[in-house]
Design a protein around this motif. Structure first.
Motif, PDB file in Angstrom:
ATOM      1  N   ILE A  15       0.638  -1.137  -0.114  1.00 20.01           N
ATOM      2  CA  ILE A  15      -0.164  -0.094  -0.042  1.00 20.01           C
ATOM      3  C   ILE A  15       0.850   1.400   0.092  1.00 20.01           C
ATOM      4  O   ILE A  15       0.562   2.201  -0.908  1.00 20.01           O
ATOM      5  CB  ILE A  15      -0.977  -0.037   1.187  1.00 20.01           C
ATOM      6  CG1 ILE A  15      -2.062  -1.108   1.155  1.00 20.01           C
ATOM      7  CG2 ILE A  15      -1.742   1.307   1.302  1.00 20.01           C
ATOM      8  CD1 ILE A  15      -2.777  -1.234   2.219  1.00 20.01           C
ATOM      9  N   GLY A  16       1.847   1.281   0.844  1.00 20.66           N
ATOM     10  CA  GLY A  16       2.757   2.447   0.822  1.00 20.66           C
ATOM     11  C   GLY A  16       3.407   2.784  -0.436  1.00 20.66           C
ATOM     12  O   GLY A  16       3.966   3.801  -1.040  1.00 20.66           O
ATOM     13  N   VAL A  44       2.171   6.897  -6.672  1.00 21.79           N
ATOM     14  CA  VAL A  44       1.330   7.844  -7.228  1.00 21.79           C
ATOM     15  C   VAL A  44       1.688   9.299  -6.756  1.00 21.79           C
ATOM     16  O   VAL A  44       1.693  10.353  -7.836  1.00 21.79           O
ATOM     17  CB  VAL A  44      -0.064   7.671  -6.686  1.00 21.79           C
ATOM     18  CG1 VAL A  44      -0.979   8.733  -6.933  1.00 21.79           C
ATOM     19  CG2 VAL A  44      -0.730   6.277  -7.070  1.00 21.79           C
ATOM     20  N   ALA A  45       2.330   9.297  -5.644  1.00 20.58           N
ATOM     21  CA  ALA A  45       2.666  10.874  -5.073  1.00 20.58           C
ATOM     22  C   ALA A  45       3.979  11.314  -6.033  1.00 20.58           C
ATOM     23  O   ALA A  45       3.834  12.396  -6.731  1.00 20.58           O
ATOM     24  CB  ALA A  45       3.183  10.910  -3.645  1.00 20.58           C
ATOM     25  N   SER A  85       2.446   1.764  -3.379  1.00 22.26           N
ATOM     26  CA  SER A  85       1.548   2.328  -4.271  1.00 22.26           C
ATOM     27  C   SER A  85       1.510   3.779  -4.200  1.00 22.26           C
ATOM     28  O   SER A  85       1.182   4.723  -5.057  1.00 22.26           O
ATOM     29  CB  SER A  85       0.017   1.594  -4.387  1.00 22.26           C
ATOM     30  OG  SER A  85       0.273   0.277  -4.502  1.00 22.26           O
ATOM     31  N   LEU A  86       1.175   4.211  -2.493  1.00 21.35           N
ATOM     32  CA  LEU A  86       1.125   5.486  -2.477  1.00 21.35           C
ATOM     33  C   LEU A  86       2.301   6.406  -2.869  1.00 21.35           C
ATOM     34  O   LEU A  86       2.240   7.491  -3.420  1.00 21.35           O
ATOM     35  CB  LEU A  86       0.767   5.938  -1.311  1.00 21.35           C
ATOM     36  CG  LEU A  86      -0.628   5.436  -0.409  1.00 21.35           C
ATOM     37  CD1 LEU A  86      -0.684   5.670   1.122  1.00 21.35           C
ATOM     38  CD2 LEU A  86      -1.610   5.918  -1.272  1.00 21.35           C
ATOM     39  N   MET A  87       3.552   5.746  -2.893  1.00 19.09           N
ATOM     40  CA  MET A  87       4.516   6.661  -3.062  1.00 19.09           C
ATOM     41  C   MET A  87       4.842   6.935  -4.719  1.00 19.09           C
ATOM     42  O   MET A  87       5.286   7.728  -5.090  1.00 19.09           O
ATOM     43  CB  MET A  87       5.893   5.860  -2.355  1.00 19.09           C
ATOM     44  CG  MET A  87       6.000   5.957  -0.907  1.00 19.09           C
ATOM     45  SD  MET A  87       7.513   5.174  -0.189  1.00 19.09           S
ATOM     46  CE  MET A  87       8.620   6.297  -0.647  1.00 19.09           C
TER      47      MET A  87
END
Length: 497
Positions: free
Chosen positions: A305-306, A312-313, A308-310
């Motif tokens: 999850i982290g 996208v960011a 994926s967030l990194m």
């Protein structure tokens, strides 16, 4: 039958004998077409491009004999290339230089008739010598690597290739030192060509080692030369803009000037930004992985999850801030480039939005239909992939006729989307990485690698490049249609027949 069966060597006398079938084996269909194309360009050269033609002739000879040496050898290659494919060195080496030389011939006629400005000739001359230096450097790398391989019946071809490359380098240095058609300092011209050659050598080595068995040497040759040329053009644009702002250097003069459209700047920034992005993503994810213990299942899920967030960011920062900032620096945009794209699309909403809806419908119907067929039938995947060629014709042909500028932008957007999807697939970004990988593998065959899938890039670029490279001056009416007709219709019909 391989050429090795037709050549009888006598080591003691260091001589060889030819059989009648040798010439036929040397000149297969691909080589004959390429050499005919080169001869046609050389026949059309004006006297002012004599050095250019001599350099292309030597490059063609060196790559021709080096390809024969690679393809005729039974010893293992130093590079892991696509299984079952010929090396394609000749085509990969001469494609870009011959393309730019043919455009120089075309534009030199317009300049002699006072129909074009000198800046167009300067720009293409610079691009020609950059691509020529890239091809020369990679050929030298391949010939030197081949020379270290076990002795083969065509080892003399490697020596001839090295000699030709040496003379080609001398011709290039002489031309760059004496020509006045390039608006750069003589020392900077030589350094510029040398940097292109060095970057091409490093990049093709990196590509062949990072993505083994994904492409032939010739295909990798074309990709790396194109990327280096594209990055070099981006760098030169940036240097020129810095020179205009600082006015503290006389190495880059104002003579290097060519009109750039907003669409070309947007495509260039998007593509190069996405090509550089995986380098930064690699280090970002390594730091993230080191900071988290992924031994337990819960920790592993938290890591995904982290991750994926990194992703996208960081991708958002690149596409929304960094890339548009460069676009606005090198070109005068009155607004944010993405807002410019939106206003461009909405300037003719009835035509362009209708075309977008038409494309989405064709893509959705075709993709779901062919995906179900690939899972539930025994039809060869290469046949299914040819349906996408016909789909490309139905999508791009109407747009090229009625909305060519919008199609330019759409090709760039599609290429950017393909790059993002491939990054997601290769890095297995949750939650789309695995589904995209399963979907793409439904259409792959022995010519693709699980590490990198390039078939969809080949189709898209094959259709787009003739359109992007059409200048509009004295182009034949069918020139922009070349990629769509050859790939979408010619290649598909050849397989069916």
């Amino acid at each position: 039958m391989h050429c090795m069966r037709d050549l009888i060597l006598f080591p003691r006398k260091t001589r060889f004998w030819w059989r009648p079938s040798m010439t036929t084996s040397f000149l297969n269909g691909e080589r004959a077409v390429v050499l005919f194309f080169i001869c046609r360009i050389l026949y059309s050269l004006p006297f002012s491009l004599l050095f250019h033609g001599l350099a292309l002739s030597l490059l063609s000879l060196s790559s021709f004999f080096l390809e024969i040496s690679f393809d005729s050898s039974n010893s293992p290659s130093l590079f892991r290339t696509r299984p079952g494919a010929s090396s394609g060195i000749l085509l990969g080496a001469v494609t870009l230089p011959s393309l730019f030389l043919s455009k120089l011939v075309q534009l030199s006629r317009g300049f002699s008739l006072a129909q074009l400005q000198l800046e167009e000739i300067q720009y293409l001359t610079l691009q020609y010598w950059a691509t020529s230096a890239s091809a020369c450097s990679v050929i030298f790398l391949l010939a030197f690597a081949r020379r270290r391989a076990p002795l083969s019946p065509f080892h003399w071809g490697v020596r001839f290739s090295l000699c030709s490359i040496f003379f080609q380098a001398l011709v290039s240095v002489a031309a760059l030192s004496t020509t006045s058609q390039i608006g750069l300092h003589p020392a900077l011209k030589l350094m510029w060509a040398f940097c292109h050659g060095l970057a091409s050598v490093k990049l093709i080595q990196l590509f062949l080692r990072t993505f083994p068995s994904c492409a032939s040497i010739g295909e990798t040759f074309l990709v790396t030369s194109g990327i280096v040329l594209y990055f070099g053009d981006m760098l030169l644009l940036t240097i020129k803009k810095l020179h205009e702002l600082l006015m503290s250097s006389e190495l880059v003069t104002a003579e290097y000037e060519i009109s750039r459209s907003e669409i070309s700047i947007i495509i260039q920034g998007l593509v190069l930004g996405l090509l550089l992005y995986p380098i930064a993503l690699k280090y970002i994810l390594q730091i993230w992985e080191w900071s988290i213990n992924t031994t337990s299942a819960e920790a592993r899920r938290y890591y995904e999850i982290g991750k994926s967030l990194m992703f996208v960011a960081s991708l958002g920062i690149v596409l929304i801030m960094i890339v548009p900032s460069w676009m606005q620096f090198v070109h005068e945009f009155q607004m944010h480039p993405f807002f410019w794209v939106l206003s461009f699309v909405l300037s003719e909403p009835s035509k362009r939005l209708t075309l977008c809806i038409y494309w989405v419908c064709i893509i959705c119907v075709s993709v779901f239909r062919f995906y179900n067929i690939s899972k539930n039938s025994k039809i060869e995947r290469i046949l299914l992939r040819k349906y996408y060629h016909l789909m490309a014709v139905s999508m791009f042909l109407p747009a090229l006729i009625f909305q060519p500028k919008f199609l330019d932008l759409a090709f760039g957007a599609a290429l950017a989307i393909f790059l993002m999807l491939e990054i997601i697939r290769v890095w297995r970004i949750w939650p789309l990485g695995q589904p995209i990988n399963q979907f793409m593998n439904a259409f792959t065959d022995h010519r693709d690698s699980d590490l990198l899938i390039v078939s969809h890039f080949s189709l898209l670029l094959g259709c787009a490049l003739p359109i992007w490279m059409s200048t509009g001056y004295n182009d034949r009416p069918l020139a922009p249609f070349a990629g769509i007709l050859s790939l979408g219709i010619g290649d598909t019909m050849y397989l069916i027949l």
